[in-house]
Structures are given as structure tokens and as C-alpha cells.
Write a protein that holds these residues in place. Sequence first.
Motif, short mmCIF file in Angstrom:
data_model
loop_
_atom_site.label_atom_id
_atom_site.label_comp_id
_atom_site.label_asym_id
_atom_site.label_seq_id
_atom_site.Cartn_x
_atom_site.Cartn_y
_atom_site.Cartn_z
N ASP A 8 0.67 -0.99 0.32
CA ASP A 8 0.08 0.16 0.19
C ASP A 8 0.65 0.75 0.09
OD1 ASP A 8 -2.02 1.38 0.76
OD2 ASP A 8 -2.74 1.35 2.41
N PRO A 9 1.16 1.89 -0.91
CA PRO A 9 1.80 3.40 -1.00
C PRO A 9 1.92 4.87 -0.18
CG PRO A 9 0.38 3.10 -3.31
CD PRO A 9 -0.24 2.09 -2.21
N VAL A 10 -0.52 3.92 0.70
CA VAL A 10 -0.56 5.55 1.15
C VAL A 10 0.19 5.12 2.53
CG1 VAL A 10 -2.24 6.15 2.62
CG2 VAL A 10 -2.55 5.47 -0.09
N GLN A 49 -0.03 14.33 -1.39
CA GLN A 49 1.05 13.01 -2.37
C GLN A 49 -0.34 12.37 -1.06
OE1 GLN A 49 4.98 12.11 -2.04
NE2 GLN A 49 4.92 13.82 -3.89
N GLN A 52 -4.02 13.00 -2.60
CA GLN A 52 -3.96 12.55 -3.32
C GLN A 52 -4.30 11.24 -4.52
OE1 GLN A 52 -0.91 14.33 -6.01
NE2 GLN A 52 -1.94 15.95 -5.81
N LEU A 53 -3.45 10.31 -3.22
CA LEU A 53 -4.08 8.81 -3.56
C LEU A 53 -5.27 8.62 -2.78
CD1 LEU A 53 -0.22 7.66 -3.03
CD2 LEU A 53 -0.84 7.63 -5.44
N GLU A 54 -5.16 8.74 -1.80
CA GLU A 54 -6.64 8.40 -1.29
C GLU A 54 -7.61 8.82 -2.18
OE1 GLU A 54 -6.46 10.15 2.37
OE2 GLU A 54 -5.32 8.40 3.81
N LYS A 56 -8.08 9.17 -5.34
CA LYS A 56 -8.28 7.75 -6.39
C LYS A 56 -9.42 6.16 -5.51
CE LYS A 56 -4.05 8.86 -9.00
NZ LYS A 56 -2.83 8.42 -8.98
#
Length: 56
Positions: A8-10, A49, A52-54, A56
Motif C-alpha cells: 500500500d503506497p499510502v 501526495q 491525492q492517492l486517497e 483515487k
Amino acid sequence: MFQFLKRDPVKKLRKAYDAKLEEAMHAQRNGDIRGYAMLTSEAEALWQQIEQLEKK
């Protein structure tokens, strides 16, 4: 099929964000206001960042 194996990148960004905030706190306590400001701005960039990812 193997979606559960992907990282998970987040989660990684949140860990980096927390580390930056902690570094900033230590810099502030040691009287390094410029270092505190730089670390805080880096933490804010990481937070952008994450947001932004959350979305999507």
C-alpha cells in the motif's frame, strides 16, 4: 488475483510523513527553527501526495 500481495503506497507515505513530523519536532525543541520549517514543508508535501492517492 494477487492484489493482497501489493504494498500500500499510502501506508508507506504515512510512515514517512510521521517520521518527518517527528524530526521537525526534535529540530524545534533544539532551537533549529529553519530546520523545523524545512521539515514541516516536506511533511506538507508528503501529506498532499497522501491526499491525492486517497482520492483515487
